[in-house]
Enzyme design. Sequence first.
Site: not given
Length: 358
Positions: A257, A261, A270
């Site tokens: 990805r 998100h 993160y």
Amino acid sequence: MHAHDLLPRDTPVRLIEQDGSSHPDEQYPTPSVERLTDGYRHLVVGRRINDQANALVRQGKLAVYPSSHGQEACQVAAALVLGAEDWLFPTYRDTVAVITRGVDPFEAFLLLRGDWHSGYDPREHRIAPQATPLATQLLHAVGFAHAAKLRGEDTVVVALCGDGATSEGDFHEALNFAAVFHVPVVFLVQNNGYAISVPLSRQTAAPSIAHKAIGYGIPGRQVDGNDLAALLAVLGEAVENAHGGGGPALIEAITYRMQSHTNADDATRYRSDEEVRPWLERDPLVRLRTWLTAQGALSEGDDAAFHAQAERVATDLRAAINADAVPHPDDLFAFVYATPTPQLREQSAMLAAEEAAR
């Protein structure tokens, strides 16, 4: 089928290397140049749709957008392996797959604008509504395919999900039922490394997601999710096998990805830039373009034409999204039940009376 036949290989299936060179495979022939050229066209359009959607979010024209930038090969392959009578069961991140299957981009984005749960007709396109809850669509896919099998229909369902969905109970239930009842469903897990901020290492201790298939007695395959050629070959084989009565399969596509998100997420909290950087060199568009150019199948003029088409799609989408929506209050009641309940009829009449009094 012997147990060892159910297990994935030690490394994901790959037909085109990261640098665009060929990687022949004895089991999986490379798809034709013509098919991969058409696939590249869809990749170009899909990338432009992702970029345009992100711009629309920043302008406040879309409520949310889960980008599939960098995962377009999985999206395109999932749509292209389907036959006319097959069905696609997508997630919220699979808008490019929905559009590649034939849905008008504006209709596909009505969900993300907040107008409808599904802006397209599922029956017309043979695509279930995009599912936001994790893994629920997998159960729906299995039930749909089981019903088609009972009716004697030659229908295969490709059910999409992410790595995060494999931590849900619905994932287990769907695979177990599909295996026991030999249902024609191909499960494609787009393993992009994260379930929002949760890395794969905190979701499973298995060697891979594909290894989970043996626990259900179905074949598990792992494929390079940034290699459209390999995806078409592996998914195509699974779909063909399901059409022939071979039952379900679990395919894990290893991808990444590239963006957050959704627009509500900050991926820098993160993961590091150092982690993301190597995946820039594994871009599915660049890889396939390099291979096609080396084959003499893609000229600069062809590439320019594909990008021009993608720009027209983005322009039309932008214009449609920017147009003011005309709300119809009656729609609050029209699509709840096939036969409206007394309460709905009463509420509809009250609203009509209030509108007439204005």
